[in-house]
Design a protein around this motif. Sequence first.
Motif, PDB file in Angstrom:
ATOM      1  N   UNK A  44       2.143   4.044  -4.547  1.00  0.00           N
ATOM      2  CA  UNK A  44       2.657   5.418  -4.547  1.00  0.00           C
ATOM      3  C   UNK A  44       3.976   5.572  -3.779  1.00  0.00           C
ATOM      4  N   UNK A  45       4.658   4.453  -3.503  1.00  0.00           N
ATOM      5  CA  UNK A  45       6.001   4.452  -2.897  1.00  0.00           C
ATOM      6  C   UNK A  45       6.081   5.130  -1.532  1.00  0.00           C
ATOM      7  N   UNK A  46       5.006   5.111  -0.755  1.00  0.00           N
ATOM      8  CA  UNK A  46       5.019   5.671   0.595  1.00  0.00           C
ATOM      9  C   UNK A  46       5.084   4.554   1.624  1.00  0.00           C
ATOM     10  N   UNK A  65       6.040  -3.932   8.506  1.00  0.00           N
ATOM     11  CA  UNK A  65       6.931  -4.356   7.430  1.00  0.00           C
ATOM     12  C   UNK A  65       6.501  -3.704   6.127  1.00  0.00           C
ATOM     13  N   UNK A  66       7.485  -3.271   5.305  1.00  0.00           N
ATOM     14  CA  UNK A  66       7.216  -2.543   4.065  1.00  0.00           C
ATOM     15  C   UNK A  66       8.065  -3.120   2.949  1.00  0.00           C
ATOM     16  N   UNK A  67       7.429  -3.396   1.823  1.00  0.00           N
ATOM     17  CA  UNK A  67       8.132  -3.843   0.627  1.00  0.00           C
ATOM     18  C   UNK A  67       7.847  -2.844  -0.486  1.00  0.00           C
ATOM     19  N   UNK A  68       8.893  -2.181  -0.966  1.00  0.00           N
ATOM     20  CA  UNK A  68       8.752  -1.145  -1.990  1.00  0.00           C
ATOM     21  C   UNK A  68       9.019  -1.755  -3.356  1.00  0.00           C
ATOM     22  N   UNK A  69       8.004  -1.788  -4.208  1.00  0.00           N
ATOM     23  CA  UNK A  69       8.111  -2.331  -5.559  1.00  0.00           C
ATOM     24  C   UNK A  69       7.096  -1.592  -6.424  1.00  0.00           C
ATOM     25  N   UNK A  70       6.782  -2.110  -7.588  1.00  0.00           N
ATOM     26  CA  UNK A  70       5.754  -1.490  -8.435  1.00  0.00           C
ATOM     27  C   UNK A  70       4.435  -1.438  -7.665  1.00  0.00           C
ATOM     28  N   UNK A  71       4.080  -2.534  -7.019  1.00  0.00           N
ATOM     29  CA  UNK A  71       2.947  -2.578  -6.096  1.00  0.00           C
ATOM     30  C   UNK A  71       3.529  -2.765  -4.692  1.00  0.00           C
ATOM     31  N   UNK A  72       3.382  -1.772  -3.847  1.00  0.00           N
ATOM     32  CA  UNK A  72       3.953  -1.812  -2.498  1.00  0.00           C
ATOM     33  C   UNK A  72       3.065  -2.623  -1.563  1.00  0.00           C
TER      34      UNK A  72
END
Length: 87
Positions: A44-46, A65-72
Amino acid sequence: MPISYVNGGTANANNGGDASLDISGWSLSQNDLIVVALAIGENDDNDYSMAMTSSGYTLATGTDLFSNDVQDCHLAVFYKFMGETDR
């Protein structure tokens, strides 16, 4: 004293719940190093804030750490050294 693996475990929660890992039955001694890795997968891009609710832990990665993709993916690694009264 040589380094040795003492114990390990897993915990999980669904839908934003808090995971709880009980280490009270582990044979830990004062000054043992405890390492806890937390991970979240979502889509959900949060950018969620990940935190330990138990006292005495330090965030080893400086920030979660955060990686924003189709599956975060979120990752946080915490550590502490067991105190005399932490059992």
